[in-house]
Design a protein around this motif. Structure first.
Motif, PDB file in Angstrom:
ATOM      1  N   VAL A  98       0.839  -1.200   0.000  1.00 17.63           N
ATOM      2  CA  VAL A  98       0.000   0.000   0.000  1.00 17.63           C
ATOM      3  C   VAL A  98       0.875   1.251   0.000  1.00 17.63           C
ATOM      4  CG1 VAL A  98      -1.657   1.346   1.362  1.00 17.63           C
ATOM      5  CG2 VAL A  98      -1.963  -1.123   1.087  1.00 17.63           C
ATOM      6  N   THR A  99       1.894   1.266   0.846  1.00 22.99           N
ATOM      7  CA  THR A  99       2.793   2.427   0.912  1.00 22.99           C
ATOM      8  C   THR A  99       3.452   2.677  -0.433  1.00 22.99           C
ATOM      9  OG1 THR A  99       3.213   2.089   3.268  1.00 22.99           O
ATOM     10  CG2 THR A  99       4.866   3.338   2.029  1.00 22.99           C
ATOM     11  N   ALA A 100       3.902   1.610  -1.094  1.00 26.79           N
ATOM     12  CA  ALA A 100       4.551   1.744  -2.399  1.00 26.79           C
ATOM     13  C   ALA A 100       3.574   2.238  -3.455  1.00 26.79           C
ATOM     14  CB  ALA A 100       5.170   0.420  -2.822  1.00 26.79           C
ATOM     15  N   ALA A 101       2.344   1.734  -3.416  1.00 30.01           N
ATOM     16  CA  ALA A 101       1.341   2.145  -4.404  1.00 30.01           C
ATOM     17  C   ALA A 101       0.972   3.613  -4.230  1.00 30.01           C
ATOM     18  CB  ALA A 101       0.100   1.267  -4.289  1.00 30.01           C
ATOM     19  N   VAL A 102       0.766   4.041  -2.998  1.00 26.29           N
ATOM     20  CA  VAL A 102       0.415   5.443  -2.739  1.00 26.29           C
ATOM     21  C   VAL A 102       1.579   6.355  -3.127  1.00 26.29           C
ATOM     22  CG1 VAL A 102      -0.098   7.110  -0.908  1.00 26.29           C
ATOM     23  CG2 VAL A 102      -1.268   4.892  -0.947  1.00 26.29           C
ATOM     24  N   ALA A 103       2.803   5.903  -2.873  1.00 22.84           N
ATOM     25  CA  ALA A 103       3.975   6.721  -3.207  1.00 22.84           C
ATOM     26  C   ALA A 103       4.115   6.933  -4.706  1.00 22.84           C
ATOM     27  CB  ALA A 103       5.236   6.064  -2.648  1.00 22.84           C
ATOM     28  N   LEU A 104       3.587   6.002  -5.507  1.00 23.77           N
ATOM     29  CA  LEU A 104       3.643   6.175  -6.964  1.00 23.77           C
ATOM     30  C   LEU A 104       2.924   7.443  -7.399  1.00 23.77           C
ATOM     31  CD1 LEU A 104       2.918   2.648  -8.502  1.00 23.77           C
ATOM     32  CD2 LEU A 104       5.032   3.967  -8.670  1.00 23.77           C
ATOM     33  N   VAL A 105       1.870   7.795  -6.688  1.00 20.57           N
ATOM     34  CA  VAL A 105       1.064   8.950  -7.074  1.00 20.57           C
ATOM     35  C   VAL A 105       1.824  10.239  -6.820  1.00 20.57           C
ATOM     36  CG1 VAL A 105      -1.102  10.174  -6.700  1.00 20.57           C
ATOM     37  CG2 VAL A 105      -1.056   7.665  -6.613  1.00 20.57           C
ATOM     38  N   GLY A 106       2.393  10.372  -5.620  1.00 22.00           N
ATOM     39  CA  GLY A 106       3.133  11.589  -5.293  1.00 22.00           C
ATOM     40  C   GLY A 106       2.281  12.829  -5.483  1.00 22.00           C
ATOM     41  N   GLU A 107       2.796  13.776  -6.268  1.00 19.72           N
ATOM     42  CA  GLU A 107       2.071  15.018  -6.545  1.00 19.72           C
ATOM     43  C   GLU A 107       1.286  14.959  -7.843  1.00 19.72           C
ATOM     44  OE1 GLU A 107       1.912  17.469  -4.331  1.00 19.72           O
ATOM     45  OE2 GLU A 107       3.083  16.137  -3.046  1.00 19.72           O
ATOM     46  N   ARG A 108       1.325  13.813  -8.512  1.00 26.81           N
ATOM     47  CA  ARG A 108       0.635  13.705  -9.796  1.00 26.81           C
ATOM     48  C   ARG A 108      -0.880  13.607  -9.600  1.00 26.81           C
ATOM     49  NH1 ARG A 108       4.182   9.120 -12.852  1.00 26.81           N
ATOM     50  NH2 ARG A 108       4.367   8.302 -10.716  1.00 26.81           N
ATOM     51  N   ARG A 109      -1.589  14.051 -10.594  1.00 29.93           N
ATOM     52  CA  ARG A 109      -3.053  14.054 -10.519  1.00 29.93           C
ATOM     53  C   ARG A 109      -3.596  12.628 -10.455  1.00 29.93           C
ATOM     54  NH1 ARG A 109      -7.505  13.260 -10.046  1.00 29.93           N
ATOM     55  NH2 ARG A 109      -9.380  14.375 -10.765  1.00 29.93           N
ATOM     56  N   ARG A 110      -3.037  11.734 -11.281  1.00 32.65           N
ATOM     57  CA  ARG A 110      -3.491  10.347 -11.300  1.00 32.65           C
ATOM     58  C   ARG A 110      -2.425   9.461 -11.923  1.00 32.65           C
ATOM     59  NH1 ARG A 110      -8.975   9.404 -14.202  1.00 32.65           N
ATOM     60  NH2 ARG A 110      -9.816   9.935 -12.140  1.00 32.65           N
ATOM     61  N   MET A 162     -18.019  -0.874 -14.784  1.00 32.41           N
ATOM     62  CA  MET A 162     -17.115  -0.275 -13.815  1.00 32.41           C
ATOM     63  C   MET A 162     -16.907   1.190 -14.187  1.00 32.41           C
ATOM     64  SD  MET A 162     -14.463  -3.442 -13.362  1.00 32.41           S
ATOM     65  CE  MET A 162     -14.510  -3.354 -11.579  1.00 32.41           C
ATOM     66  N   VAL A 163     -16.437   1.973 -13.200  1.00 33.13           N
ATOM     67  CA  VAL A 163     -16.227   3.393 -13.467  1.00 33.13           C
ATOM     68  C   VAL A 163     -15.051   3.913 -12.651  1.00 33.13           C
ATOM     69  CG1 VAL A 163     -17.827   4.184 -11.657  1.00 33.13           C
ATOM     70  CG2 VAL A 163     -17.377   5.647 -13.654  1.00 33.13           C
ATOM     71  N   VAL A 164     -14.317   4.822 -13.257  1.00 30.74           N
ATOM     72  CA  VAL A 164     -13.256   5.547 -12.557  1.00 30.74           C
ATOM     73  C   VAL A 164     -13.777   6.956 -12.306  1.00 30.74           C
ATOM     74  CG1 VAL A 164     -10.887   6.406 -12.664  1.00 30.74           C
ATOM     75  CG2 VAL A 164     -11.463   4.194 -13.704  1.00 30.74           C
ATOM     76  N   PRO A 165     -13.994   7.337 -11.041  1.00 30.72           N
ATOM     77  CA  PRO A 165     -14.529   8.665 -10.750  1.00 30.72           C
ATOM     78  C   PRO A 165     -13.435   9.732 -10.795  1.00 30.72           C
ATOM     79  CG  PRO A 165     -14.166   7.486  -8.707  1.00 30.72           C
ATOM     80  CD  PRO A 165     -13.829   6.528  -9.826  1.00 30.72           C
ATOM     81  N   PRO A 166     -13.803  10.996 -10.947  1.00 29.32           N
ATOM     82  CA  PRO A 166     -12.801  12.060 -10.964  1.00 29.32           C
ATOM     83  C   PRO A 166     -11.964  12.123  -9.689  1.00 29.32           C
ATOM     84  CG  PRO A 166     -14.885  12.866 -11.812  1.00 29.32           C
ATOM     85  CD  PRO A 166     -15.154  11.502 -11.260  1.00 29.32           C
ATOM     86  N   SER A 167     -12.484  11.615  -8.601  1.00 25.54           N
ATOM     87  CA  SER A 167     -11.750  11.666  -7.333  1.00 25.54           C
ATOM     88  C   SER A 167     -10.573  10.697  -7.268  1.00 25.54           C
ATOM     89  CB  SER A 167     -12.707  11.355  -6.168  1.00 25.54           C
ATOM     90  OG  SER A 167     -13.282  10.065  -6.329  1.00 25.54           O
ATOM     91  N   ALA A 168     -10.510   9.726  -8.194  1.00 22.68           N
ATOM     92  CA  ALA A 168      -9.479   8.692  -8.119  1.00 22.68           C
ATOM     93  C   ALA A 168      -8.105   9.246  -8.482  1.00 22.68           C
ATOM     94  CB  ALA A 168      -9.840   7.524  -9.035  1.00 22.68           C
ATOM     95  N   ARG A 169      -7.156   9.069  -7.565  1.00 21.04           N
ATOM     96  CA  ARG A 169      -5.768   9.454  -7.826  1.00 21.04           C
ATOM     97  C   ARG A 169      -4.948   8.248  -8.283  1.00 21.04           C
ATOM     98  NH1 ARG A 169      -3.817  13.491  -4.618  1.00 21.04           N
ATOM     99  NH2 ARG A 169      -1.971  13.364  -5.964  1.00 21.04           N
ATOM    100  N   LEU A 170      -5.338   7.077  -7.787  1.00 20.60           N
ATOM    101  CA  LEU A 170      -4.667   5.825  -8.146  1.00 20.60           C
ATOM    102  C   LEU A 170      -5.690   4.883  -8.767  1.00 20.60           C
ATOM    103  CD1 LEU A 170      -2.188   3.839  -7.957  1.00 20.60           C
ATOM    104  CD2 LEU A 170      -3.147   3.111  -5.748  1.00 20.60           C
ATOM    105  N   VAL A 171      -5.343   4.331  -9.918  1.00 19.24           N
ATOM    106  CA  VAL A 171      -6.181   3.323 -10.573  1.00 19.24           C
ATOM    107  C   VAL A 171      -5.361   2.048 -10.683  1.00 19.24           C
ATOM    108  CG1 VAL A 171      -7.462   2.700 -12.644  1.00 19.24           C
ATOM    109  CG2 VAL A 171      -7.464   5.074 -11.843  1.00 19.24           C
ATOM    110  N   VAL A 172      -5.924   0.956 -10.199  1.00 17.06           N
ATOM    111  CA  VAL A 172      -5.249  -0.343 -10.253  1.00 17.06           C
ATOM    112  C   VAL A 172      -5.894  -1.172 -11.354  1.00 17.06           C
ATOM    113  CG1 VAL A 172      -4.682  -2.444  -8.985  1.00 17.06           C
ATOM    114  CG2 VAL A 172      -4.742  -0.240  -7.782  1.00 17.06           C
ATOM    115  N   THR A 173      -5.075  -1.688 -12.246  1.00 16.01           N
ATOM    116  CA  THR A 173      -5.563  -2.557 -13.314  1.00 16.01           C
ATOM    117  C   THR A 173      -4.752  -3.837 -13.292  1.00 16.01           C
ATOM    118  OG1 THR A 173      -6.099  -2.705 -15.684  1.00 16.01           O
ATOM    119  CG2 THR A 173      -4.028  -1.627 -15.115  1.00 16.01           C
TER     120      THR A 173
END
Length: 221
Positions: free
Chosen positions: A9-21, A121-132
């Motif tokens: 989880v920590t690694a996945a969240v860190a991927l986002v950083g300051e990026r929008r998504r 399925m749907v990706v909402p605008p609030s999503a910063r991380l998308v897992v596929t």
């Protein structure tokens, strides 16, 4: 080796950083546990970052429907790389990355029907991380590399091969095949697909081991 879902989880969240998504890909052979990992990861990230911060879009929705497989004479090898709409999948990932302020709908897959379901399925605008997740995210072929180019990282799921194979047989039985037919399908189709996936495993950014003590970052054997 770093143990525990918390580390993932920590690694996945860190991927986002300051990026929008960003989009994180999870690859692996049939039955390796990709969907189980994706669902666990999405749930744990949501618990940490809040509902809506993370979304899940499996590649399975891009299976060609049986009517198309029959047209192509490919129904008997359903699940091979060329029985997916790889271009459509890549286009979806383009939208997920390039249109972060839109509601992006994606197809799902009904395992009882063994058919894709439009806009399930749907990706909402609030999503910063998308897992596929999907078998073929690492294949060195143009139609799959286009999708790979939109993924921040791809993690490869590895584990015990006998257990992976037994899970596959059990899955086919659960969804309607007789045990002998399930074993034959795995031997004829899934084993060949697994070999294709394993050959590309070295292209992954990280390896996640599906072991008896849970998920952990590790290395290919």
């Amino acid at each position: 080796m770093t143990l525990g879902l918390d580390a993932l989880v920590t690694a996945a969240v860190a991927l986002v950083g300051e990026r929008r998504r960003v989009v994180l890909g999870i690859a692996g052979a049939p039955g390796a546990g990709k969907s189980t990992l994706a669902e666990a990861l999405v749930g744990a990230v949501a618990a940490r970052e809040g509902d809506g911060w993370v979304a899940h879009v499996p590649m399975d929705g891009f299976h060609l429907a049986d009517v198309q497989l029959e047209r192509l004479g490919a129904r008997g090898r359903k699940g091979t790389p060329d029985t997916f709409d790889a271009d459509g999948y890549a286009h979806l990932l383009d939208r997920v990355v390039d249109e972060p302020d839109s509601w992006v709908y994606a197809p799902g897959f009904d395992r009882t029907l063994e058919q894709p379901l439009a806009a399930a399925m749907v990706v909402p605008p609030s999503a910063r991380l998308v897992v596929t997740e999907g078998n073929y995210l690492l294949l060195p072929e143009p139609r799959w590399e286009r999708a790979r180019g939109r993924l921040a990282e791809v993690w490869f799921v590895a584990g015990d091969e006998e257990l992976r194979r037994s899970r596959l047989v059990a899955r086919h039985v659960t969804f309607g095949k007789e045990p002998e037919a399930a074993e034959a399908w795995v031997a004829r189709n899934d084993d060949a697909n697994a070999a294709v996936v394993a050959a590309a495993a070295g292209r992954a950014d990280r390896v996640v081991v599906n072991g008896p003590d849970g998920w952990s970052f590790g290395a290919l054997r």
